[in-house]
Write an enzyme that holds these catalytic residues in place. Structure first.
Site, mmCIF file in Angstrom:
data_model
loop_
_atom_site.group_PDB
_atom_site.id
_atom_site.type_symbol
_atom_site.label_atom_id
_atom_site.label_comp_id
_atom_site.label_asym_id
_atom_site.label_seq_id
_atom_site.Cartn_x
_atom_site.Cartn_y
_atom_site.Cartn_z
ATOM 1 N N PHE A 184 88.660 -45.657 61.333
ATOM 2 C CA PHE A 184 88.377 -45.315 62.726
ATOM 3 C C PHE A 184 89.250 -44.150 63.208
ATOM 4 C CE2 PHE A 184 89.336 -46.980 67.261
ATOM 5 C CZ PHE A 184 88.472 -46.055 67.838
ATOM 6 N N TYR A 215 101.430 -58.862 59.898
ATOM 7 C CA TYR A 215 101.001 -57.465 60.032
ATOM 8 C C TYR A 215 102.079 -56.645 60.722
ATOM 9 C CZ TYR A 215 98.833 -53.480 62.380
ATOM 10 O OH TYR A 215 98.570 -52.226 62.867
#
Length: 333
Positions: free
Chosen positions: A12, A153
């Site tokens: 993206f 993460y």
């Protein structure tokens, strides 16, 4: 002509950055593994659009592959490297932590080793607002301590910052880490809230609203993020030459910079903007907070403006209108 090497180029953010760099006259070497974390067809379409430009060279490879990046940097001799490739997603990291070790830790290590062997004018690497972790004082400022990450993460991205600093110090590599916030816009990832919400609303399905809607995010339109990254490419950190409010390391040409919209938007306002753009009302399925998530994010963009002269410009409704228009066209909704 300057050359930029961009990892995660079919993603993206990578796609939009490569388009901007090509428009600015760069030759771009784009590296992407085209993994199936989400619909590969979306990545293939982005790649096809980039490949229409003769100055774009696509390399399909995993960044953690030993020797791949070292050979690629040696052969392409880029002026700048922008490292965007990563295993993304807070929630996915709870179920699949090993993929984060492979891509975010080992892959970033391979890149740092490649840049050590083939120096560049500037190395920029993506971090995340999630690195601020359990911090509750807002807006987030780059000089705030960020010691209590809430997801694996986030932990891997904070580790990337530490890894980058050590290489900047040891090998005098000018390095900028940019912490981006909740990015949305055309060509966005389908696992993120904007597409999930738009799809559900247009299909008259309920949307999952976590923490019973008591959340806010610094929603950042993709064009603003890309403008920030582009400005930072030219803002090369120099050891011992800080600017006002700087996060510049005292021992290395290394800094951390926020790129956000600079506002904490309640989740309900974000949903309302999608309702306005689609002309439909959302059915809300109120749920508890998910593990690893945080209730709010909010960026202080003062350092970004000092370094680049740029401040984000796209308002929420304008950004959502553009996103929904793209969504309707791409998904024929």
């Amino acid at each position: 002509m300057k050359t930029a090497l961009v990892t995660g180029s079919a993603g993206f953010i990578g796609y939009h950055l490569c388009q901007r760099l090509l428009a600015d006259g760069f030759a771009v070497v784009g590296v992407d593994a085209m993994t199936d974390y989400y619909d590969v067809a979306l990545k293939q379409k982005r790649l096809a659009l980039l490949s229409q430009n003769a100055q774009y060279r696509a390399v399909s490879a995993r960044i953690e592959t030993e020797g791949m990046l070292a050979e690629l940097l040696a052969s392409s001799a880029p002026d700048v490297v922008v490292h965007l490739a990563a295993q993304a997603g807070v929630r996915y990291s709870i179920e699949h932590p090993e993929s984060y070790v492979e891509t975010n830790l080992i892959g970033t290590f391979r890149l740092l080793e490649a840049v050590r062997a083939t120096p560049v004018n500037h190395l920029l690497m993506a971090s995340t607002s999630s690195a601020f972790g359990a911090n509750t004082q807002m807006p987030y400022v780059e000089t705030d301590r960020a010691d209590h990450q809430m997801s694996f993460y986030a932990a891997t991205k904070k580790a990337n910052e530490a890894m980058g600093h050590s290489y900047a110090h040891l090998y005098d590599i000018p390095t900028t880490m940019f912490r981006f916030f909740t990015v949305y816009g055309p060509w966005g990832r389908p696992d993120m809230a904007p597409i999930k919400f738009a799809r559900a609303i247009l299909n008259d399905d309920p949307i999952d609203v976590y923490n019973h809607g008591k959340m806010s995010r610094d929603f950042t339109y993709i064009d603003d993020l890309i403008a920030g990254i582009r400005g930072l490419i030219d803002a090369v950190p120099v050891k011992g030459q800080p600017v006002a409010g700087d996060s510049l390391s005292p021992v290395a040409p290394f800094r951390v910079v926020n790129i956000g919209n600079g506002a904490a938007v309640p989740l309900g306002d974000f949903i309302a903007a999608i309702e306005t753009a689609t002309g439909r009302k959302a059915k809300r399925n109120l749920m508890d907070m998910q593990p690893g998530d945080v209730p709010a994010t909010w960026a202080d963009n003062s350092l970004l403006k000092t370094l680049t002269g740029y401040s984000p410009k796209v308002g929420l409704q304008d950004g959502i209108d553009a996103f929904v228009a793209w969504y309707r066209d791409y998904y024929r909704a």
